[in-house]
Enzyme design. Structure first.
Site, PDB file in Angstrom:
ATOM      1  N   GLY A  13      -5.483  11.616   4.422  1.00  0.00           N
ATOM      2  CA  GLY A  13      -7.052  12.931   4.305  1.00  0.00           C
ATOM      3  C   GLY A  13      -7.712  12.954   4.136  1.00  0.00           C
ATOM      4  CG  ASP A 188      -7.716  15.012   1.401  1.00  0.00           C
ATOM      5  OD1 ASP A 188      -8.972  15.528   1.886  1.00  0.00           O
ATOM      6  OD2 ASP A 188      -7.763  13.934   0.261  1.00  0.00           O
ATOM      7  CB  THR A 189      -4.206  17.642   6.604  1.00  0.00           C
ATOM      8  OG1 THR A 189      -3.751  18.917   6.670  1.00  0.00           O
ATOM      9  CG2 THR A 189      -2.792  17.540   8.414  1.00  0.00           C
ATOM     10  CB  VAL A 190      -0.634  13.182   4.596  1.00  0.00           C
ATOM     11  CG1 VAL A 190      -0.977  13.553   3.254  1.00  0.00           C
ATOM     12  CG2 VAL A 190       0.421  13.555   5.374  1.00  0.00           C
ATOM     13  CD  GLU A 220      -5.952  20.718   9.451  1.00  0.00           C
ATOM     14  OE1 GLU A 220      -5.720  19.522   8.914  1.00  0.00           O
ATOM     15  OE2 GLU A 220      -5.920  21.388   8.660  1.00  0.00           O
TER      16      GLU A 220
END
Length: 367
Positions: A13, A188-190, A220
């Site tokens: 992220g 965070d996105t991973v 997203e």
């Protein structure tokens, strides 16, 4: 795939990465790379499975905001987003706001694979499933479905309780509004990207979303063209795979992942690709400046990009971000010991005369 050379990179992220958790984040990213390479050595494994395995490892770690340990919604529940894309075929699958599926990336891949099946009634298979419908599909597909409560970690619960108190105080005007939430918790996105020397390329992404998000919110990580993109032109030109992290709503507005792919296609048809300038222009002109124009003080995005240029035997890894930092790791079957780092950008000035010049940090790494 055991005879192919495989390259894999992961990210944990773009955003705030606390020094106290840096070691644990690096370790899980290294494990993700190692597991992906292990799977790639099994005969018959495809590139999608390499990306899937890397992200499963990230989802299973409670210190990461994906799968078990994800941030909680306003209602105190876990709802996850994930997507995966095959660059050679353009196939895509995703799940959004999904409760109780242990590994959302497996659901995304199952949706992608389902689209390959013949339907006797001529029904169009879904690209994306959400909420309870996605959970039901996971059950029918034989994926591990769990009590949603088991995906709530101790850390996530403590963060939720702390910030719910502040949320209620803000609503009651007991304290002034604050953006401190962005800096205090994992948001965070991973994701992961992978490529092999046979020209197969794939990308994936997974996220628990923002802390205190509205239930039903889809970020997203589940949206086609926003959270991940992969393409490998049949004419032998430059292939690419990217995985995106950051503030979902801003990323969705510009379809950031697909915009990068489109920019590659356009550049190939003109004078060739300067990847640095391409990323700088997209993140500055398409993402950062418009977001600032919406009075968003700190529009966060991070791009992990793998490029496979025609005639080159090895891909190149790029990382570009407007956020405070981004955590990445990478390895290959030629160099199987993963390297992990947390890139942190210099201080961002608010002076209007340099806005944009300092808004994006870009680096390239040799695989």
């Amino acid at each position: 795939m055991s005879s192919s050379t495989v390259y894999v990179a992961v990210h944990a992220g773009a955003g705030h990465h606390d020094k106290a958790s840096e070691r644990s984040v690096k370790e899980v990213m290294k494990r993700a790379c190692t597991e992906a390479l292990r799977v790639s050595s099994i005969p018959g494994t495809d590139i999608l499975s390499v990306v899937e395995r890397a992200i499963v490892e990230l989802e299973d770690d409670e210190n990461i905001n994906a799968g078990t340990g994800s941030n909680l919604t306003l209602d105190g529940t876990v709802e996850c987003d994930a997507a995966i894309m095959d660059g050679r075929t353009g196939e895509f699958g995703s799940g959004g706001a999904v409760p109780g599926v242990k590994n959302p990336i497996k659901l995304a891949k199952a949706i992608l694979c389902h689209s390959r099946l013949f339907d006797g009634l001529g029904r169009i298979p879904p690209l994306m499933l959400v909420s309870s419908g996605a959970r039901s599909f996971a059950m029918r597909s034989g994926l591990e479905v769990v009590d949603p409560e088991t995906m709530v970690s101790k850390r996530a619960k403590e963060d939720w309780q702390k910030w719910m108190e502040r949320y209620n105080d803000v609503r009651e005007e007991m304290i002034p509004e604050s953006t401190a939430l962005l800096d205090a918790v994992i948001q965070d996105t991973v994701g992961a990207v992978a490529w092999d020397d046979r020209g197969n390329v794939a990308a994936g992404v997974s996220s628990g979303g923002l802390l205190l998000k509205n239930s039903g919110r889809v970020g997203e990580a589940a949206i086609f063209g926003a959270g991940c993109w992969a393409q490998q032109p049949s004419n032998g030109k430059t292939g690419m795979a990217c995985s995106i992290s950051g503030t979902g709503e801003h990323i969705i507005r510009v379809g950031l992942a697909r915009a990068i792919g489109d920019a590659f296609h356009l550049s190939e048809n003109q004078e060739g690709i300067d990847v640095h300038d391409l990323l700088l222009n997209l993140l500055t002109e398409r993402f950062y400046r418009p977001a600032v124009g919406y009075s968003i003080p700190r529009p966060n995005a991070g791009v992990l990009l793998l490029t496979a240029e025609s005639g080159n035997s090895k891909p190149r890894l790029w990382c570009a971000f407007t956020a405070e930092g981004v955590a990445i790791a990478y390895a290959s079957s030629e160099k199987p010991i993963p390297k992990a780092t947390i890139l942190r950008r210099p201080h961002i000035t608010s002076r209007p005369d340099v806005l944009g010049k300092q808004s994006v940090y870009i680096t390239a790494l040799s695989m």
